[in-house]
Design a protein around this motif. Structure first.
Motif, PDB file in Angstrom:
ATOM      1  N   GLN A 150      66.444  28.624  39.529  1.00 31.90           N
ATOM      2  CA  GLN A 150      66.857  29.800  38.769  1.00 31.90           C
ATOM      3  C   GLN A 150      67.584  30.830  39.635  1.00 31.90           C
ATOM      4  OE1 GLN A 150      63.367  31.471  37.027  1.00 31.90           O
ATOM      5  NE2 GLN A 150      62.813  32.608  38.849  1.00 31.90           N
ATOM      6  N   PHE A 151      67.647  30.596  40.943  1.00 30.06           N
ATOM      7  CA  PHE A 151      68.315  31.506  41.850  1.00 30.06           C
ATOM      8  C   PHE A 151      69.643  30.932  42.320  1.00 30.06           C
ATOM      9  CE2 PHE A 151      63.840  32.834  43.343  1.00 30.06           C
ATOM     10  CZ  PHE A 151      63.761  33.820  42.377  1.00 30.06           C
ATOM     11  N   VAL A 152      70.562  31.832  42.628  1.00 30.99           N
ATOM     12  CA  VAL A 152      71.796  31.470  43.305  1.00 30.99           C
ATOM     13  C   VAL A 152      71.828  32.233  44.623  1.00 30.99           C
ATOM     14  CG1 VAL A 152      73.068  30.996  41.178  1.00 30.99           C
ATOM     15  CG2 VAL A 152      73.180  33.269  42.175  1.00 30.99           C
ATOM     16  N   LYS A 153      72.620  31.761  45.538  1.00 26.55           N
ATOM     17  CA  LYS A 153      72.774  32.448  46.817  1.00 26.55           C
ATOM     18  C   LYS A 153      73.923  33.440  46.675  1.00 26.55           C
ATOM     19  CE  LYS A 153      72.444  29.974  50.416  1.00 26.55           C
ATOM     20  NZ  LYS A 153      72.693  28.987  51.469  1.00 26.55           N
ATOM     21  N   HIS A 154      73.579  34.725  46.766  1.00 30.21           N
ATOM     22  CA  HIS A 154      74.584  35.791  46.718  1.00 30.21           C
ATOM     23  C   HIS A 154      74.886  36.210  48.154  1.00 30.21           C
ATOM     24  CE1 HIS A 154      73.998  36.478  42.388  1.00 30.21           C
ATOM     25  NE2 HIS A 154      72.700  36.399  42.613  1.00 30.21           N
ATOM     26  N   THR A 155      76.129  36.525  48.435  1.00 34.53           N
ATOM     27  CA  THR A 155      76.502  37.063  49.740  1.00 34.53           C
ATOM     28  C   THR A 155      77.033  38.477  49.552  1.00 34.53           C
ATOM     29  OG1 THR A 155      78.736  36.149  49.590  1.00 34.53           O
ATOM     30  CG2 THR A 155      77.067  34.799  50.696  1.00 34.53           C
ATOM     31  N   GLY A 156      76.948  39.252  50.612  1.00 37.08           N
ATOM     32  CA  GLY A 156      77.447  40.612  50.529  1.00 37.08           C
ATOM     33  C   GLY A 156      77.438  41.265  51.886  1.00 37.08           C
ATOM     34  N   GLY A 157      77.728  42.557  51.882  1.00 29.75           N
ATOM     35  CA  GLY A 157      77.746  43.292  53.131  1.00 29.75           C
ATOM     36  C   GLY A 157      78.293  44.683  52.965  1.00 29.75           C
ATOM     37  N   CYS A 158      78.544  45.296  54.093  1.00 30.50           N
ATOM     38  CA  CYS A 158      79.062  46.660  54.115  1.00 30.50           C
ATOM     39  C   CYS A 158      80.579  46.656  53.891  1.00 30.50           C
ATOM     40  CB  CYS A 158      78.702  47.330  55.440  1.00 30.50           C
ATOM     41  SG  CYS A 158      79.540  46.601  56.875  1.00 30.50           S
ATOM     42  N   HIS A 159      81.180  47.817  53.910  1.00 29.14           N
ATOM     43  CA  HIS A 159      82.605  47.951  53.648  1.00 29.14           C
ATOM     44  C   HIS A 159      83.478  47.355  54.755  1.00 29.14           C
ATOM     45  CE1 HIS A 159      86.479  50.197  53.304  1.00 29.14           C
ATOM     46  NE2 HIS A 159      86.297  49.849  52.033  1.00 29.14           N
ATOM     47  N   CYS A 160      83.104  47.577  56.008  1.00 28.86           N
ATOM     48  CA  CYS A 160      83.938  47.121  57.124  1.00 28.86           C
ATOM     49  C   CYS A 160      83.696  45.659  57.495  1.00 28.86           C
ATOM     50  CB  CYS A 160      83.743  48.016  58.345  1.00 28.86           C
ATOM     51  SG  CYS A 160      82.138  47.840  59.162  1.00 28.86           S
ATOM     52  N   GLY A 161      82.621  45.060  56.975  1.00 31.19           N
ATOM     53  CA  GLY A 161      82.341  43.649  57.230  1.00 31.19           C
ATOM     54  C   GLY A 161      81.485  43.370  58.453  1.00 31.19           C
ATOM     55  N   GLN A 162      81.084  44.394  59.178  1.00 27.93           N
ATOM     56  CA  GLN A 162      80.241  44.171  60.358  1.00 27.93           C
ATOM     57  C   GLN A 162      78.841  43.692  59.970  1.00 27.93           C
ATOM     58  OE1 GLN A 162      81.244  44.134  63.490  1.00 27.93           O
ATOM     59  NE2 GLN A 162      83.300  44.688  62.830  1.00 27.93           N
ATOM     60  N   VAL A 163      78.339  44.162  58.819  1.00 29.85           N
ATOM     61  CA  VAL A 163      77.015  43.780  58.330  1.00 29.85           C
ATOM     62  C   VAL A 163      77.197  42.824  57.155  1.00 29.85           C
ATOM     63  CG1 VAL A 163      74.866  44.603  57.270  1.00 29.85           C
ATOM     64  CG2 VAL A 163      75.984  45.963  59.052  1.00 29.85           C
ATOM     65  N   GLN A 164      76.600  41.633  57.265  1.00 31.71           N
ATOM     66  CA  GLN A 164      76.690  40.647  56.188  1.00 31.71           C
ATOM     67  C   GLN A 164      75.308  40.058  55.936  1.00 31.71           C
ATOM     68  OE1 GLN A 164      79.716  37.843  57.314  1.00 31.71           O
ATOM     69  NE2 GLN A 164      81.365  39.265  56.879  1.00 31.71           N
ATOM     70  N   PHE A 165      75.034  39.751  54.669  1.00 32.21           N
ATOM     71  CA  PHE A 165      73.724  39.229  54.290  1.00 32.21           C
ATOM     72  C   PHE A 165      73.857  38.196  53.191  1.00 32.21           C
ATOM     73  CE2 PHE A 165      74.476  42.929  51.588  1.00 32.21           C
ATOM     74  CZ  PHE A 165      74.227  42.414  50.323  1.00 32.21           C
ATOM     75  N   GLU A 166      72.752  37.485  52.944  1.00 33.49           N
ATOM     76  CA  GLU A 166      72.588  36.599  51.797  1.00 33.49           C
ATOM     77  C   GLU A 166      71.307  37.008  51.097  1.00 33.49           C
ATOM     78  OE1 GLU A 166      74.364  32.313  53.353  1.00 33.49           O
ATOM     79  OE2 GLU A 166      72.190  32.641  53.359  1.00 33.49           O
ATOM     80  N   VAL A 167      71.285  36.862  49.782  1.00 30.06           N
ATOM     81  CA  VAL A 167      70.075  37.124  49.011  1.00 30.06           C
ATOM     82  C   VAL A 167      70.001  36.096  47.887  1.00 30.06           C
ATOM     83  CG1 VAL A 167      71.193  38.860  47.522  1.00 30.06           C
ATOM     84  CG2 VAL A 167      68.716  38.895  47.822  1.00 30.06           C
ATOM     85  N   ASP A 168      68.811  35.539  47.680  1.00 23.95           N
ATOM     86  CA  ASP A 168      68.573  34.596  46.595  1.00 23.95           C
ATOM     87  C   ASP A 168      68.058  35.382  45.401  1.00 23.95           C
ATOM     88  OD1 ASP A 168      69.189  32.563  48.417  1.00 23.95           O
ATOM     89  OD2 ASP A 168      67.091  32.352  49.009  1.00 23.95           O
ATOM     90  N   ALA A 169      68.789  35.275  44.285  1.00 20.13           N
ATOM     91  CA  ALA A 169      68.438  36.009  43.071  1.00 20.13           C
ATOM     92  C   ALA A 169      69.111  35.310  41.893  1.00 20.13           C
ATOM     93  CB  ALA A 169      68.912  37.463  43.172  1.00 20.13           C
TER      94      ALA A 169
END
Length: 137
Positions: free
Chosen positions: A6-25
């Motif tokens: 029921q989850f997908v892997k979402h990616t994201g981060g800050c505006h400049c791209g220095q901080v990046q993450f994944e979240v399962d939701a």
């Protein structure tokens, strides 16, 4: 880690791209819009998840912490661009609150917003307390 169906892997981060993450939701995300002083000024839309469903991919060295009031919540900002894409919330210190506005939109089918009365946090905090329970989907 096997991803729950029921989850997908979402990616994201800050505006400049220095901080990046994944979240399962889920692809259809339920978020909270808080009216407290910091959330309303930053436009933060809360997707609260257990720590097991969040991964910082890069940028730990670029994060700065801001604490106020009780000092429990750890508001994490990119030192370069100032964006708070996620933080450790006071209501769920065993998880993360991810700003849905910082998730890449390609993995999101729908966002449903529920208002949360953070101006009266003490009376309503219990409404948020179950979000990091791995049993809650």
């Amino acid at each position: 880690m096997e991803l729950d169906s029921q989850f997908v892997k979402h990616t994201g981060g800050c505006h400049c791209g220095q901080v990046q993450f994944e979240v399962d939701a889920p692809a259809e995300i339920d978020v909270s819009e808080c009216n407290c002083s910091i959330c309303s000024k930053t436009g933060f839309l809360h997707l609260i998840v257990p720590k097991s469903r969040f991964r910082l991919l890069r940028g730990a060295a670029y994060l700065s912490t801001y604490k106020f009031n009780t000092g429990v919540a750890e508001h994490l900002f990119c030192k370069v661009c100032g964006i708070k894409s996620f933080y450790v919330p006071r209501s769920n210190p065993d998880g993360y609150s991810v700003n849905v506005r910082c998730i890449d939109s390609s993995s999101i089918k729908k966002v449903s917003i529920t208002r949360f009365d953070g101006q009266n946090w003490e009376q309503h905090a219990g409404e948020l307390s179950l979000f990091t329970n791995d049993e809650r989907k």
